[in-house]
Design a protein around this motif. Structure first.
Motif, PDB file in Angstrom:
ATOM      1  N   GLU A 198       0.297 -62.013  46.952  1.00  0.00           N
ATOM      2  CA  GLU A 198      -0.111 -60.613  46.775  1.00  0.00           C
ATOM      3  C   GLU A 198       0.776 -59.866  45.780  1.00  0.00           C
ATOM      4  N   ALA A 199       1.929 -60.431  45.443  1.00  0.00           N
ATOM      5  CA  ALA A 199       2.819 -59.801  44.457  1.00  0.00           C
ATOM      6  C   ALA A 199       2.385 -60.117  43.024  1.00  0.00           C
ATOM      7  N   TYR A 200       1.367 -60.967  42.862  1.00  0.00           N
ATOM      8  CA  TYR A 200       0.918 -61.422  41.543  1.00  0.00           C
ATOM      9  C   TYR A 200      -0.515 -60.983  41.299  1.00  0.00           C
ATOM     10  N   PRO A 201      -0.881 -60.719  40.021  1.00  0.00           N
ATOM     11  CA  PRO A 201      -2.284 -60.437  39.712  1.00  0.00           C
ATOM     12  C   PRO A 201      -3.162 -61.595  40.181  1.00  0.00           C
ATOM     13  N   VAL A 202      -4.394 -61.285  40.581  1.00  0.00           N
ATOM     14  CA  VAL A 202      -5.292 -62.303  41.158  1.00  0.00           C
ATOM     15  C   VAL A 202      -5.420 -63.518  40.242  1.00  0.00           C
ATOM     16  N   LYS A 203      -5.530 -63.292  38.947  1.00  0.00           N
ATOM     17  CA  LYS A 203      -5.754 -64.422  38.020  1.00  0.00           C
ATOM     18  C   LYS A 203      -4.508 -65.307  37.856  1.00  0.00           C
ATOM     19  N   GLU A 204      -3.354 -64.835  38.335  1.00  0.00           N
ATOM     20  CA  GLU A 204      -2.120 -65.622  38.219  1.00  0.00           C
ATOM     21  C   GLU A 204      -1.740 -66.325  39.528  1.00  0.00           C
ATOM     22  N   ARG A 205      -2.582 -66.169  40.549  1.00  0.00           N
ATOM     23  CA  ARG A 205      -2.282 -66.804  41.838  1.00  0.00           C
ATOM     24  C   ARG A 205      -2.760 -68.260  41.840  1.00  0.00           C
ATOM     25  N   PHE A 206      -2.190 -69.055  42.723  1.00  0.00           N
ATOM     26  CA  PHE A 206      -2.666 -70.428  42.887  1.00  0.00           C
ATOM     27  C   PHE A 206      -4.091 -70.413  43.427  1.00  0.00           C
ATOM     28  N   ASN A 207      -4.861 -71.419  43.027  1.00  0.00           N
ATOM     29  CA  ASN A 207      -6.245 -71.553  43.488  1.00  0.00           C
ATOM     30  C   ASN A 207      -6.242 -72.283  44.836  1.00  0.00           C
ATOM     31  N   LEU A 208      -5.780 -71.561  45.856  1.00  0.00           N
ATOM     32  CA  LEU A 208      -5.663 -72.131  47.195  1.00  0.00           C
ATOM     33  C   LEU A 208      -6.479 -71.302  48.177  1.00  0.00           C
ATOM     34  N   SER A 209      -7.060 -71.969  49.166  1.00  0.00           N
ATOM     35  CA  SER A 209      -7.828 -71.272  50.203  1.00  0.00           C
ATOM     36  C   SER A 209      -6.883 -70.794  51.308  1.00  0.00           C
ATOM     37  N   ILE A 210      -7.399 -69.969  52.202  1.00  0.00           N
ATOM     38  CA  ILE A 210      -6.614 -69.525  53.365  1.00  0.00           C
ATOM     39  C   ILE A 210      -6.139 -70.741  54.162  1.00  0.00           C
ATOM     40  N   GLU A 211      -7.015 -71.750  54.303  1.00  0.00           N
ATOM     41  CA  GLU A 211      -6.653 -72.976  55.039  1.00  0.00           C
ATOM     42  C   GLU A 211      -5.542 -73.746  54.323  1.00  0.00           C
ATOM     43  N   ASP A 212      -5.577 -73.747  52.983  1.00  0.00           N
ATOM     44  CA  ASP A 212      -4.526 -74.430  52.217  1.00  0.00           C
ATOM     45  C   ASP A 212      -3.166 -73.780  52.461  1.00  0.00           C
ATOM     46  N   TYR A 213      -3.138 -72.445  52.365  1.00  0.00           N
ATOM     47  CA  TYR A 213      -1.882 -71.737  52.619  1.00  0.00           C
ATOM     48  C   TYR A 213      -1.362 -72.026  54.019  1.00  0.00           C
ATOM     49  N   LYS A 214      -2.271 -72.012  54.973  1.00  0.00           N
ATOM     50  CA  LYS A 214      -1.884 -72.265  56.369  1.00  0.00           C
ATOM     51  C   LYS A 214      -1.309 -73.673  56.522  1.00  0.00           C
ATOM     52  N   LEU A 215      -1.936 -74.647  55.897  1.00  0.00           N
ATOM     53  CA  LEU A 215      -1.449 -76.029  55.946  1.00  0.00           C
ATOM     54  C   LEU A 215      -0.047 -76.127  55.347  1.00  0.00           C
ATOM     55  N   ILE A 216       0.143 -75.544  54.168  1.00  0.00           N
ATOM     56  CA  ILE A 216       1.454 -75.624  53.509  1.00  0.00           C
ATOM     57  C   ILE A 216       2.512 -74.872  54.307  1.00  0.00           C
ATOM     58  N   TYR A 217       2.216 -73.634  54.691  1.00  0.00           N
ATOM     59  CA  TYR A 217       3.202 -72.840  55.438  1.00  0.00           C
ATOM     60  C   TYR A 217       3.593 -73.535  56.742  1.00  0.00           C
ATOM     61  N   THR A 218       2.604 -74.084  57.439  1.00  0.00           N
ATOM     62  CA  THR A 218       2.880 -74.722  58.729  1.00  0.00           C
ATOM     63  C   THR A 218       3.809 -75.911  58.563  1.00  0.00           C
ATOM     64  N   TYR A 219       3.489 -76.798  57.624  1.00  0.00           N
ATOM     65  CA  TYR A 219       4.258 -78.045  57.523  1.00  0.00           C
ATOM     66  C   TYR A 219       5.546 -77.893  56.714  1.00  0.00           C
ATOM     67  N   MET A 220       5.663 -76.837  55.911  1.00  0.00           N
ATOM     68  CA  MET A 220       6.950 -76.547  55.268  1.00  0.00           C
ATOM     69  C   MET A 220       7.977 -76.083  56.285  1.00  0.00           C
ATOM     70  N   SER A 221       7.516 -75.386  57.318  1.00  0.00           N
ATOM     71  CA  SER A 221       8.433 -74.774  58.281  1.00  0.00           C
ATOM     72  C   SER A 221       8.498 -75.536  59.603  1.00  0.00           C
ATOM     73  N   LYS A 222       7.579 -76.470  59.792  1.00  0.00           N
ATOM     74  CA  LYS A 222       7.541 -77.264  61.031  1.00  0.00           C
ATOM     75  C   LYS A 222       8.701 -78.269  61.033  1.00  0.00           C
ATOM     76  N   LEU A 223       9.235 -78.546  62.191  1.00  0.00           N
ATOM     77  CA  LEU A 223      10.319 -79.524  62.306  1.00  0.00           C
ATOM     78  C   LEU A 223       9.726 -80.911  62.572  1.00  0.00           C
ATOM     79  N   PRO A 224      10.351 -81.971  62.070  1.00  0.00           N
ATOM     80  CA  PRO A 224       9.802 -83.316  62.289  1.00  0.00           C
ATOM     81  C   PRO A 224       9.564 -83.624  63.763  1.00  0.00           C
ATOM     82  N   THR A 225      10.410 -83.076  64.634  1.00  0.00           N
ATOM     83  CA  THR A 225      10.288 -83.334  66.075  1.00  0.00           C
ATOM     84  C   THR A 225       9.118 -82.581  66.707  1.00  0.00           C
TER      85      THR A 225
END
Length: 401
Positions: free
Chosen positions: A251-278
Motif C-alpha cells: 500500500e506504500a507503493y503506486p498500484v502499478k509498482e506493486r507485485f502481481n500477487l493475489s491476497i492468497e499469495d500474500y497470505k502464503l508468503i507471510y504465513t511461511y516467512m514467519s512460521k517456525l519449522p516446529t
C-alpha cells in the motif's frame, strides 16, 4: 526526490554498546559488515512511510548473498503463476520437472507434501520455512533466468542479479539452461513449459570479488590462490530491503509498482516467512535439526534454547555461506506495537580459506546478528510514534499445518 539515508545513527547506536559491538566496529571492512534499518511511521489511515538508516553500505562491494535470493524466486514464481492463470495454472497443481540438459535432475514426487506431489505452493513453503535449496532451484527453473533478471530490473533492483541455482555447483552454460516442466491436475495435463535458454550476460561493476588466500576445490584439495566470486549471484542489502518493503507494505507503493500477487499469495508468503519449522506438519522437520528459531538470525542468533516471545513474529529470509551471514527481516511485536525493517550482512573467515567450512559463525557472526536485532528492538520499544500501527494484517493462522 529520494530521501537521503542517515549514515550516523547506526554507528552511534553500536558505539554506545562497546561490549557488544567494539570488535565489529574496529573491523567493519574485514568483517564485511553492512546494515540498513528502516523505521515505519503510520498516518491516521495506517498508511506507512519509511525512514532509512545505513551503516557502511556500499552497493559495489561484493558479498555472497547465499539464500537471500530465494525470496525473489518465491515472489517471481507466484507472479508467473498469476500471469499464466488464463492457461489454467495454479500454485497447487502437481509440478513435474523434467531434465533436458547436462546436470539437470527430474522431480516426480515430493514425500514432504501432504499428497506426496510437488507444487509451486509447497516449494514456497520449503524455501521460507528452512531455506530448502532444491525447492528454490525448482522455482528458478520455472521462472527462468531471463525473467528473474528482467523482474529485478522492473522493480528497480538494479544493483542485483540472480544467475544460478544453489548448492549444486551451477554456473556458466548449465545455469543458462532451465528444465522443461509439466503441470497436472490429477492425470490431466494443464500446462507445458518447454526448456528455456538464457543467452544474456548480466555484468555489474563490483569490488571485493577476488578474496582470501586459498580455497578448497571440488575434490577437497587446497588451491593456494585467491577465491573468485565472479559470475555469482548478487543481491545488495539495499535491494533486499526494497524487495521486503514492497512485499510487506504494498500500500506504500503506486498500484502499478506493486507485485502481481493475489491476497492468497500474500497470505502464503507471510504465513511461511514467519512460521517456525516446529509449527509445520507438511513439510515436517526434525526439531533437533530445525529448532524453532532456526531461521531468525536478527534477534535470536542461532540459540537453540531461546525464549520465544509469543507476541513477536519475524518475517524474514536469511542466508549463510562462505562465512557470510545475511538476514533480511520485517519485525513485528503485536503487544507493544513495534515494527521495523532490518537487513544486515557480516562475514568472518580468519584463515582466509574459502569453501573449507571453517568460519567463525558461532563466535563472530551469530552474536553480532543477535545483538544488532536486540539493540534495534530496544530502541524501537522506546521510540515515540504519532500514530500507533494497526498490525492485524500480519497476524497469521499457523494452525493449518
Amino acid at each position: 526526490m529520494a530521501q537521503k539515508t542517515d549514515t550516523l545513527f547506526l554507528q552511534q547506536l553500536m558505539e554506545s554498546k562497546p561490549e557488544l559491538f567494539a570488535k565489529i566496529l574496529n573491523n567493519h571492512n574485514k568483517n564485511d559488515v553492512q546494515i540498513m534499518y528502516t523505521q515505519v511511521n503510520r498516518d491516521k489511515n495506517n498508511k506507512p512511510s519509511f525512514k532509512t538508516f545505513s551503516y557502511n553500505y556500499n552497493a559495489k562491494r561484493y558479498f555472497y548473498p547465499a539464500s537471500t535470493v530465494k525470496l525473489a524466486g518465491v515472489i517471481f514464481a507466484l507472479e508467473r503463476v498469476n500471469e499464466l492463470k488464463n492457461k489454467g495454472l495454479t500454485a497447487n497443481l502437481t509440478m513435474i520437472t523434467d531434465s533436458s540438459f547436462k546436470g539437470q535432475t527430474k522431480v516426480l514426487k515430493d514425500e514432504s507434501a501432504a499428497n506426496g506431489k510437488p507444487s509451486i505452493a509447497h516449494y514456497v513453503k520449503k524455501v521460507l520455512l528452512t531455506s530448502d535449496n532444491d525447492a528454490f532451484n525448482r522455482l528458478f527453473e520455472f521462472v527462468g533466468r531471463a525473467e528473474i533478471n528482467s523482474k529485478l530490473k522492473k522493480y528497480g533492483l538494479t544493483e542485483s542479479r540472480i544467475l544460478n541455482r544453489l548448492a549444486i555447483g551451477d554456473g556458466d552454460e548449465s545455469a543458462k539452461h532451465t528444465n522443461a516442466i509439466n503441470f497436472y491436475n490429477g492425470d490431466q495435463l494443464i500446462y507445458q513449459q518447454a526448456a528455456q535458454y538464457d543467452n544474456k550476460e548480466y555484468p555489474l561493476e563490483l569490488t571485493n570479488l577476488i578474496v582470501g588466500k586459498g580455497y578448497m576445490d571440488s575434490k577437497d584439495q587446497l588451491v593456494n590462490e585467491p577465491y573468485s566470486f565472479a559470475n555469482k549471484n548478487v543481491f545488495t542489502i539495499a535491494d533486499q530491503l526494497s524487495l521486503m518493503k514492497r512485499l510487506m507494505m504494498p500500500e506504500a507503493y503506486p498500484v502499478k509498482e506493486r507485485f502481481n500477487l493475489s491476497i492468497e499469495d500474500y497470505k502464503l508468503i507471510y504465513t511461511y516467512m514467519s512460521k517456525l519449522p516446529t509449527e509445520s506438519d507438511y513439510p515436517k522437520y526434525d526439531p533437533q535439526e530445525f529448532w524453532p528459531t532456526y531461521a531468525k538470525m536478527l534477534f535470536y542468533g542461532r540459540e537453540k534454547e531461546a525464549f520465544l516471545d509469543p507476541n513477536i513474529r519475524i518475517f524474514n529470509k536469511y542466508g549463510d555461506s562462505y562465512g557470510f551471514i545475511i538476514d533480511n527481516s520485517y519485525f513485528v511485536d503485536f503487544k507493544n506495537k513495534v515494527e521495523y525493517f532490518l537487513t544486515a550482512v557480516v562475514q568472518s573467515n580468519e584463515d582466509g580459506i574459502y569453501n573449507d567450512n571453517k568460519y567463525e559463525y558461532e563466535t563472530v557472526c551469530y552474536p553480532f546478528m543477535k545483538n544488532l536485532g536486540r539493540a534495534i528492538y530496544e530502541f524501537e520499544l522506546n521510540r515515540k510514534k504519532k500514530q500507533l500501527p494497526d498490525l492485524s494484517k500480519f497476524k497469521m493462522d499457523y494452525t493449518n499445518k
